[in-house]
Design an enzyme around this catalytic site. Structure first.
Site, PDB file in Angstrom:
ATOM      1  N   THR A  69      18.707  43.916 -38.303  1.00 24.46           N
ATOM      2  CA  THR A  69      19.369  43.939 -37.226  1.00 24.46           C
ATOM      3  C   THR A  69      20.645  42.837 -37.811  1.00 24.46           C
ATOM      4  O   THR A  69      20.444  41.770 -38.540  1.00 24.46           O
ATOM      5  CB  THR A  69      19.201  43.431 -35.918  1.00 24.46           C
ATOM      6  OG1 THR A  69      18.043  44.255 -35.582  1.00 24.46           O
ATOM      7  CG2 THR A  69      20.085  42.955 -34.930  1.00 24.46           C
ATOM      8  N   PHE A  79      23.628  40.516 -36.629  1.00 26.98           N
ATOM      9  CA  PHE A  79      24.274  39.602 -35.526  1.00 26.98           C
ATOM     10  C   PHE A  79      25.687  39.157 -35.851  1.00 26.98           C
ATOM     11  O   PHE A  79      26.009  38.934 -37.014  1.00 26.98           O
ATOM     12  CB  PHE A  79      23.210  38.553 -35.265  1.00 26.98           C
ATOM     13  CG  PHE A  79      22.082  38.911 -34.949  1.00 26.98           C
ATOM     14  CD1 PHE A  79      21.607  38.896 -33.397  1.00 26.98           C
ATOM     15  CD2 PHE A  79      20.959  39.229 -35.940  1.00 26.98           C
ATOM     16  CE1 PHE A  79      20.146  39.273 -33.029  1.00 26.98           C
ATOM     17  CE2 PHE A  79      19.732  39.518 -35.292  1.00 26.98           C
ATOM     18  CZ  PHE A  79      19.313  39.434 -33.980  1.00 26.98           C
TER      19      PHE A  79
END
Length: 279
Positions: free
Chosen positions: A173, A175
Site C-alpha cells: 500500500t 500512503f
C-alpha cells in the site's frame, strides 16, 4: 516542521498506524473513525499531519480519498510504501485447530483465501483489521480468530497462530502524508514526485492534447485517474502524478501547455520520491 500528532484512519494496530510508527516514531499517532475525521483533525490544527492510504497493489485506489484531496486545502508532503503483512491471531493459549471463525476487513479476508480454505474457517467481515483483533479479545471466545497486522497482536494481547498468511507477497500500500502547508524539496535535491489535478475543457481530443506536452518534454507520468465531479457522469476531472520538480524546465513547459486545454490545474503536492519506487 515539529510533528507532535499525526492522524490516521482506523483502530490502533492498523496498517496506517504501523506506517506512522515507522516514519514518525516520536509523534503521537491519533486514530480516527473515518477519513473525514482524519482530514478534519489536520484542518482544525489538532494534528500536524495525516497519514492516508491512496493505492494498493492488489485492490487499486482507495475509495473516497481522491474526492477529499482536491477540496481539503491540505498538501501532500511525503509518500511511504508499506508491504502489507497479515497474521492469524487468537486468544492466549489458543491453537490454530481451535479456530472456527476468522474475522477481518473484507479486503483482508479476500487477500487470505488460501489460509481460510485450507483450515475451513468461516470468514466474518469486520470494519477494520485491527478492530477485528480487538473484537476477538473482547469476545473471549477461543473459536474466534482475527486476520490483522502484526502490531495488533501486541496491542490487544493476542497470540500469533500463523504469520504472513496473505496469499500474495507483493501486497503493498502506498500512503501519502498531508500537511496544512506545502513543503517543497529543493530542485535537484533528489528524485521528486509532483501530484496535481486538472479539468479538461469540453473540446474534442482535449485530454489527448493536454497530455501531449508531457510526452514532448520527456516527462514520465506514473498515474492518471479520472473520476466524476458534482454528480456528473462525464469524467472531466483527472488526478495525475509525474516524475520531476515543477521548476525543472521540461515539467514547467508541460504544465504550462496543460493550462491551454484545461479549466483548472491545481498542484496537490511536490515531495521526495520514496526509495521503494526504484527498488
Amino acid at each position: 516542521m515539529t510533528v507532535t500528532r499525526i492522524a490516521y484512519q482506523g483502530e490502533p494496530g492498523a496498517n496506517s498506524h504501523i506506517v506512522c510508527a515507522e516514519h514518525y516514531p516520536e509523534a503521537e499517532a491519533v486514530p480516527c473513525a473515518s477519513f473525514e475525521d482524519v482530514f478534519a483533525a489536520v484542518e482544525s490544527g489538532d494534528c500536524q499531519l495525516a497519514m492516508i492510504p491512496i493505492d494498493n497493489s492488489l485492490a487499486g485506489r482507495v475509495a473516497d480519498i481522491h474526492h477529499f484531496l482536491p477540496t481539503s486545502g491540505l498538501h501532500i508532503v511525503a509518500e511511504h510504501f508499506l508491504r502489507i503483512r497479515f497474521h492469524l491471531m487468537g486468544l492466549p493459549g489458543t491453537a490454530i485447530d481451535d479456530i472456527k471463525t476468522v474475522h477481518s476487513h473484507v479486503h483482508a479476508l479476500g487477500q487470505c483465501r488460501n489460509l481460510i480454505r485450507e483450515h475451513g474457517f468461516t470468514p466474518v467481515i469486520s470494519g477494520d483489521t485491527a478492530g477485528a483483533a480487538r473484537e476477538v479479545k473482547e469476545a473471549g471466545d477461543p473459536t474466534m480468530g482475527a486476520i490483522a497486522p502484526p502490531m495488533a497482536a501486541d496491542i490487544y494481547g493476542l497470540d500469533v497462530l500463523a504469520t504472513d498468511v496473505e496469499d500474495e507477497d507483493h501486497n503493498t500500500t502506498r500512503f501519502v502524508v498531508l500537511a496544512p502547508d506545502p513543503v517543497v524539496p529543493a530542485q535537484g535535491s533528489g528524485p521528486t514526485v509532483t501530484s496535481f489535478i486538472f479539468n479538461v475543457r469540453n473540446l474534442p481530443a482535449a485530454l489527448y492534447k493536454a497530455l501531449g506536452g508531457f510526452a514532448t518534454n520527456g516527462i514520465n507520468m506514473t498515474k492518471l485517474e479520472s473520476y466524476m465531479v458534482g454528480g456528473e457522469f462525464a469524467a472531466t476531472q483527472f488526478l495525475a502524478e509525474v516524475d520531476g520538480h515543477p521548476d525543472d524546465l521540461g515539467l514547467a513547459r508541460a504544465l504550462e501547455e496543460l493550462t491551454f486545454f484545461t479549466t483548472e490545474v491545481k498542484v496537490l503536492g511536490v515531495y521526495p520520491a520514496d526509495p521503494f519506487r526504484s527498488s
